[in-house]
Design a protein around this motif. Structure first.
Motif, mmCIF file in Angstrom:
data_model
loop_
_atom_site.group_PDB
_atom_site.id
_atom_site.type_symbol
_atom_site.label_atom_id
_atom_site.label_comp_id
_atom_site.label_asym_id
_atom_site.label_seq_id
_atom_site.Cartn_x
_atom_site.Cartn_y
_atom_site.Cartn_z
ATOM 1 N N LEU A 274 0.798 -1.229 0.000
ATOM 2 C CA LEU A 274 0.000 0.000 0.000
ATOM 3 C C LEU A 274 0.829 1.276 0.000
ATOM 4 N N GLY A 275 2.065 1.211 0.527
ATOM 5 C CA GLY A 275 2.857 2.433 0.553
ATOM 6 C C GLY A 275 3.745 2.507 1.770
ATOM 7 N N CYS A 276 4.317 3.700 1.976
ATOM 8 C CA CYS A 276 5.332 3.863 3.034
ATOM 9 C C CYS A 276 4.864 4.859 4.083
ATOM 10 N N VAL A 277 5.167 4.552 5.320
ATOM 11 C CA VAL A 277 5.048 5.538 6.392
ATOM 12 C C VAL A 277 6.468 5.943 6.764
ATOM 13 N N VAL A 278 6.803 7.219 6.529
ATOM 14 C CA VAL A 278 8.145 7.670 6.942
ATOM 15 C C VAL A 278 8.055 8.217 8.353
ATOM 16 N N THR A 279 9.031 7.828 9.149
ATOM 17 C CA THR A 279 9.067 8.316 10.522
ATOM 18 C C THR A 279 10.511 8.631 10.890
ATOM 19 N N ASN A 280 10.680 9.259 12.043
ATOM 20 C CA ASN A 280 12.008 9.747 12.396
ATOM 21 C C ASN A 280 12.564 9.055 13.643
ATOM 22 N N GLU A 281 13.791 9.410 13.975
ATOM 23 C CA GLU A 281 14.461 8.870 15.155
ATOM 24 C C GLU A 281 15.020 10.073 15.904
ATOM 25 N N ASN A 282 14.316 10.500 16.913
ATOM 26 C CA ASN A 282 14.699 11.745 17.554
ATOM 27 C C ASN A 282 15.435 11.531 18.869
ATOM 28 N N VAL A 283 15.825 12.647 19.459
ATOM 29 C CA VAL A 283 16.654 12.601 20.657
ATOM 30 C C VAL A 283 15.821 12.468 21.928
ATOM 31 N N THR A 284 14.686 13.149 21.977
ATOM 32 C CA THR A 284 13.932 13.098 23.229
ATOM 33 C C THR A 284 12.994 11.901 23.235
ATOM 34 N N LEU A 285 12.755 11.427 24.449
ATOM 35 C CA LEU A 285 11.885 10.265 24.580
ATOM 36 C C LEU A 285 10.448 10.641 24.238
ATOM 37 N N MET A 286 10.107 11.904 24.490
ATOM 38 C CA MET A 286 8.764 12.344 24.151
ATOM 39 C C MET A 286 8.559 12.266 22.636
ATOM 40 N N ASP A 287 9.575 12.719 21.890
ATOM 41 C CA ASP A 287 9.484 12.635 20.429
ATOM 42 C C ASP A 287 9.401 11.189 19.970
ATOM 43 N N LYS A 288 10.181 10.328 20.631
ATOM 44 C CA LYS A 288 10.176 8.912 20.254
ATOM 45 C C LYS A 288 8.796 8.303 20.487
ATOM 46 N N GLU A 289 8.219 8.641 21.658
ATOM 47 C CA GLU A 289 6.880 8.120 21.964
ATOM 48 C C GLU A 289 5.860 8.661 20.957
ATOM 49 N N ARG A 290 5.968 9.967 20.692
ATOM 50 C CA ARG A 290 4.988 10.579 19.791
ATOM 51 C C ARG A 290 5.081 9.963 18.395
ATOM 52 N N SER A 291 6.305 9.875 17.887
ATOM 53 C CA SER A 291 6.455 9.371 16.523
ATOM 54 C C SER A 291 6.029 7.906 16.407
ATOM 55 N N SER A 292 6.363 7.102 17.414
ATOM 56 C CA SER A 292 5.969 5.688 17.319
ATOM 57 C C SER A 292 4.458 5.537 17.482
ATOM 58 N N ASN A 293 3.854 6.388 18.319
ATOM 59 C CA ASN A 293 2.387 6.354 18.421
ATOM 60 C C ASN A 293 1.742 6.698 17.086
ATOM 61 N N MET A 294 2.259 7.769 16.479
ATOM 62 C CA MET A 294 1.692 8.220 15.206
ATOM 63 C C MET A 294 1.904 7.168 14.116
ATOM 64 N N THR A 295 3.076 6.553 14.145
ATOM 65 C CA THR A 295 3.379 5.538 13.134
ATOM 66 C C THR A 295 2.431 4.357 13.259
ATOM 67 N N ALA A 296 2.261 3.892 14.492
ATOM 68 C CA ALA A 296 1.367 2.749 14.706
ATOM 69 C C ALA A 296 -0.058 3.107 14.294
ATOM 70 N N LYS A 297 -0.441 4.324 14.617
ATOM 71 C CA LYS A 297 -1.798 4.761 14.272
ATOM 72 C C LYS A 297 -1.989 4.801 12.757
ATOM 73 N N LEU A 298 -0.996 5.384 12.059
ATOM 74 C CA LEU A 298 -1.095 5.490 10.606
ATOM 75 C C LEU A 298 -1.166 4.108 9.943
ATOM 76 N N VAL A 299 -0.313 3.227 10.426
ATOM 77 C CA VAL A 299 -0.254 1.881 9.857
ATOM 78 C C VAL A 299 -1.600 1.168 10.045
ATOM 79 N N GLU A 300 -2.168 1.352 11.226
ATOM 80 C CA GLU A 300 -3.475 0.756 11.506
ATOM 81 C C GLU A 300 -4.559 1.402 10.639
ATOM 82 N N PHE A 301 -4.489 2.728 10.528
ATOM 83 C CA PHE A 301 -5.479 3.500 9.779
ATOM 84 C C PHE A 301 -5.490 3.087 8.306
ATOM 85 N N ILE A 302 -4.296 2.875 7.766
ATOM 86 C CA ILE A 302 -4.185 2.478 6.365
ATOM 87 C C ILE A 302 -4.739 1.066 6.174
ATOM 88 N N GLY A 303 -4.709 0.281 7.233
ATOM 89 C CA GLY A 303 -5.291 -1.061 7.148
ATOM 90 C C GLY A 303 -4.279 -2.158 6.925
#
Lengths: 428, 348, 135, 75
Positions: A274-303
């Motif tokens: 279906l395609g790619c979800v690009v995500t990042n690898e950041n320094v703060t744990l908050m960014d890491k949590e946010r990006s992984s949450n968003m990634t999981a959500k997007l992947v689920e949303f796409i189906g």
């Protein structure tokens, strides 16, 4: 979105009076090339060398590798956000000078970055021993700070890539490959019975010399987003990352993304890509949590039913990999991970800085700490003395005869975490 | 004569005798003996067992340092290309001896070593990192197969050939990650793995994430006010003067010490043997490592049923998994006999 | 209420720019201090293994910590313990670059500084207030 | 060590400073303690306060021993 890639196979490269491709040979007007590549008031001097497969040549330190491409039909150009506007790329027709590469070198900061040997044992580990390399050496003017220096060299490489790519504009390609991904609902409906697969494309994005750009945007500033796979073939994702030569993705690898190519190879047969979800690898744990949450959500949303997740770098990105794996698995989606290992020179240490019991399907690019001896080469392009300071090198790395002992980490692309190479590791 | 090999066997396979001869001191004989004949047959003319060392299992295990020294000397004189011990199958002391000798040979003489034993032989866990250890059946019924694998591996080691994976060669994984080139590039391998996973097929991960042996949690105590509690510590608490000379690291023993009549630990009655951290604070007040003062008060006030009269102590720092397993088993036996209900284990 | 956060660092460039707790010593000194602080209830906000420069190729390290919730933060402890284990597994190369020493040291400090800056900027100032602490 | 004693059937509460190690060695009931050189004390405190701190930790440990758990639990 459909992209037709026209491959023009390059069998040799030589300097000439006119830049053109003739019978598979790339002719390069040196002065014109240098004028374009060096067109930045912050550059003091540029120089160009040729390095061909099988030659006894070493390039050190290699910063980035770029494939010459040109847009011949459709929106935008190559390297959107840098070398053209930000129109959406990834459709129409793009010509590729397959087998040619621009390799940039320069002392970005004291210790950066990779080694490319065109022959010998080191050549086995880097994909860029098999390309005809146009090596661009860039020296900036005095007083340039490190981050600006990185940018100067990066942009010079892109300009060189664009300049050389244009030589393929009016050449008839040797073959064409067509890649197509449709808008989501249409794409799902095309193969309703096949499991749906998404690629989670992690990018190194931690700061100076650890950055990656998407359409010109510093990817540490993005929230995970969706890309059509074909967009990367036009240079939508480029590297500004030059610390760990073995497992960073040079721009060339982004443009020839192996995971995307292999997913397309089984698309419509084994699964529906279906395609790619690009995500990042950041320094703060908050960014890491946010990006992984968003990634999981997007992947689920796409189906997605399953994903491949690839890491870039090591150490703290292991945490991002594990978070992505855990959160995506928790949504009932299957995962396959790609990483590499830092198991120590003897291979006996723990490979990753983090782990998860649900990470049960892992492909590895090998142990980056393994030691390799690189023999003397007849020609060295660049600065051999940096062997002692690049990541993976150490004091004593450079012998008086010019041979080098380093960890594989120092070899560009050796333990690719997008699976560009054939290296792996096993427990013995 | 090809590759030169020295072979180590115990008194039983050396034809000296059974358990009654287990105290037989190391002896070197020229040529092959016992299972060495099978090995020699497997080698053909590619390798020769120049001599065989025979040692009683009890002798070795009771005189490890002396025996190892003597055996090392015997091997050194021969200057072999490869050293082979066993196979030991399920014989515990024989397995430990094979492992220990292999470790010494590989470390002090830098000669490649091969042995073989059953996976549950205690020598396996202790020494599989130190030697190529062929996994055998649990009895000598599997001798033929074991010898074939040992011989094949020894030939490879002797001729400097690359050693294949544990699965391929039949040895126990040593836990070392080594690079290999695959047929396919990583991206293709990942996509193939994905397809397998989607189909529900069995997949073999290239990097097994570390997992840990787990024990199911024991049932809780119903009421601590009725329970007998014991203290165990890997922080090295010992009575003043460290009477058992527990080592400051890599402990080879544990201590069992009475706290009957002691209500508070002080610089006069307790200290730490642990060498892994700054001992000042523990030596000032050992209650900081094992809370004897509090538990004694609780025993008096009825907050716990009782406190076991002894505490058990060792030093966790650098102590081998096997030793701590062994200590724990002995401690557990003691606790059982004393009708202890629950354990507080402190670590530093 | 904005949470108070602070930087623990052995990097002079960082100390020139930000209020921070200065550590004199190598990478492990920073890690050990951070572990002590985690034991005391502070939480780690930036990953201790930031950057792709391996431990001991650089000894410069800056980590952002913040006030916790009272209880010791288990996730922070795991992070710093893993960092300490990781640091121990990498060899300590003899790093003397002769005349280039200062320049290369400065490069390493600049990298650490940049990664830290990324982190500090990533921690929205509506949530966190960077302060100088003296622990 | 924790594991082997628990395997024999005793509930064991592991009081230790380095929780990840405790998790690795397979402890099921874990009480995080103060610091490596003084897991159950704190020399910076007065004798009375220090003992109170230790009492609190021991109470927590006893509570853990009374608590049913199904997986590794950090109390």
């Amino acid at each position: 979105m459909q992209l037709k890639i026209g491959n023009i196979y390059i069998k040799d490269v030589q300097f000439a009076s006119t830049t053109e491709v003739k019978d598979g040979v790339l002719h390069l007007n040196k002065d014109e090339f240098l004028a374009v590549a060096g067109d930045d008031e912050r550059i003091a001097s540029v120089d160009v060398y040729l390095a061909k497969p099988g030659e006894e040549t070493r390039i050190i330190p290699v910063k980035d590798v770029i494939e010459p491409r040109v847009k011949v039909e459709g929106d935008g150009g190559i390297f959107p956000g840098f070398m053209c506007g930000v129109e959406q790329v990834g459709s129409g027709t793009t010509h590729v000078l397959k087998g040619a590469a621009i390799v940039t070198t320069g002392r970005i900061v004291g210790f950066q970055e990779g080694i490319v040997d065109m022959s010998g044992p080191g050549a086995e580990y880097t994909p860029f021993s098999k390309t005809y390399n146009i090596v661009l050496k860039v020296e900036p003017i005095d007083g340039i700070l490190q981050h600006e220096h990185e940018e100067i060299v990066r942009l010079a490489g892109f300009r060189a890539g664009i300049y050389v790519g244009k030589a393929g504009k009016d050449v008839t390609p040797d073959d064409y490959k067509t890649f197509e991904t449709k808008p989501l609902v249409q794409q799902i409906n095309e193969y309703p019975d096949l499991p749906k697969v998404v690629y989670v494309y992690m990018l190194q994005t931690q700061g100076l010399l650890h950055d990656t750009y998407v359409y010109g945007v510093d990817a540490k500033k993005i929230i995970p987003t969706f890309l059509y796979p074909t967009e990367v073939f036009d240079g939508a994702v480029v590297s500004g990352n030059c610390v760990s030569a073995c497992d960073k993705n040079p721009s060339y690898v982004h443009m020839n993304h192996p995971v995307i190519e292999e997913l397309y190879a089984k698309h419509g047969k084994e699964f529906n890509f279906l395609g790619c979800v690009v995500t990042n690898e950041n320094v703060t744990l908050m960014d890491k949590e946010r990006s992984s949450n968003m990634t999981a959500k997007l992947v689920e949303f796409i189906g997605a039913d399953a994903v491949i997740i690839s890491e870039e770098g090591f150490g703290n990105p292991d945490a991002d990999l594990v978070m992505n794996c855990n959160k995506i698995t928790k949504k009932g989606i299957k995962t396959v991970l790609i990483t590499d290992e830092y198991a120590g020179q003897d291979g006996a240490s723990q490979s990753l800085a983090d782990s998860t019991p649900v990470g049960d399907a892992v492909v590895t690019g090998g142990n980056a700490n393994e030691i390799i001896k690189l023999p003397v080469m007849k020609t060295v392009i660049g600065y051999p003395e940096v062997a002692e300071v690049i990541a993976g090198g150490f004091q004593g790395s450079l012998a008086s005869d010019g041979s080098i002992i380093v960890e594989l980490q120092a070899i560009t692309g050796a333990t690719s975490e997008v699976g560009y190479g054939k290296l792996s590791a096993r427990t013995y | 004569m090809g590759i030169k090999i020295v072979h180590y066997i115990n008194q039983f396979y050396g034809g000296i005798g059974g358990e009654d001869k287990a105290d037989y001191a190391p002896e070197k004989i020229s040529g092959v003996k016992g299972p060495g004949m099978g090995l020699q047959a497997a080698f053909g003319d590619k390798a020769t067992i120049s001599s065989t060392i025979i040692c009683g299992d009890s002798y070795f295990n009771e005189n490890i340092d002396v025996a190892t020294g003597v055996i090392l000397e015997m091997i050194k004189e021969e200057n072999p290309d490869v050293f082979i011990a066993g196979p030991a199958f399920n014989a515990g002391r024989y397995g430990v001896a094979c492992g220990a000798v292999c470790k010494a040979v590989s470390e002090s003489l830098n000669i490649p070593v091969v042995t073989g034993m059953y996976i549950e032989n205690p020598g396996a866990d202790m020494y599989k990192k130190n030697a190529y250890m062929i996994e055998t059946t649990n009895s000598a019924a599997g001798m033929k197969d074991a010898l074939a694998k040992v011989a094949a591996l020894a030939l490879k080691l002797g001729s400097g050939e690359a050693i294949g994976t544990p699965e391929l060669e039949g040895y126990m994984a040593r836990g070392v990650r080594r690079n290999i080139f695959c047929e396919d590039r990583g991206a293709k391998r990942a996509v193939d793995m994905l397809v397998q996973k989607l189909k529900g097929e069995k997949i073999t991960t290239e990097y097994p994430m570390p997992t840990f042996d787990r024990v199911d949690p024991a049932e809780p105590v119903k009421d601590v006010r009725k329970a007998k509690i014991a203290i165990v510590s890997s922080g090295g608490p010992v009575p003043k003067g460290n009477p058992d000379h527990i080592e400051s690291s890599s402990a080879s023993k544990f201590g069992k010490y009475s706290i009957a009549g002691i209500d508070d630990l002080t610089p006069e009655n307790g200290e730490t043997a642990h060498g892994g951290y700054d001992p000042v604070y523990a030596n000032q007040d050992l209650d900081r490592v094992i809370p004897v003062d509090i538990l004694k008060e609780m025993e008096k006030s009825g907050e716990i049923g009782s406190l076991h009269d002894f505490y058990y102590s060792t030093v966790g720092n650098g102590t081998s998994v096997n030793n701590s397993k062994k200590f724990a088993a002995e401690i557990a036996k003691d606790l059982l006999a004393a009708n202890v209900d629950a354990v507080i284990l402190t670590s530093t | 209420m904005r949470k108070k956060i602070f930087i623990v660092t052995n990097n002079k460039l960082v100390l020139m720019e930000y209020p921070a707790l200065e550590i004199t010593g190598d990478l492990d000194s920073v890690f050990l201090k951070v572990r002590d602080l985690v034991h005391e209830g502070y939480v780690i906000l930036t990953h201790p293994l930031s950057g792709s420069v391996k431990p001991h190729e650089t000894e410069f390290k800056s980590i952002v910590l913040g006030e916790g919730e009272g209880e010791m933060d288990y996730a922070s402890l795991q992070l710093i313990e893993n960092a300490i284990i990781t640091s121990a597994k990498f060899r300590r190369p003899n790093r003397d670059y002769g005349k280039d020493n200062e320049r290369i040291k400065n490069d390493f400090m600049t990298i650490d500084f940049s990664l830290l800056k990324t982190g500090v900027e990533g921690l929205g100032s509506t949530l966190y207030k960077l302060v100088k602490v003296d622990i | 060590m924790v594991k082997e004693i628990e395997r024999a059937g005793f509930p064991v509460v592991h009081m230790c400073t380095v929780v990840p190690i405790s998790l690795t060695v397979g402890a099921n009931r874990i009480i995080p303690t103060v610091a490596i050189p003084y897991p159950l004390g704190n020399p910076a405190l007065t004798a009375v306060d220090e003992k109170e701190l230790r009492r609190k930790l021991v109470k927590k440990a006893l509570k853990a021993l009374e608590t049913p758990v199904t997986e590794q639990t950090v109390f």
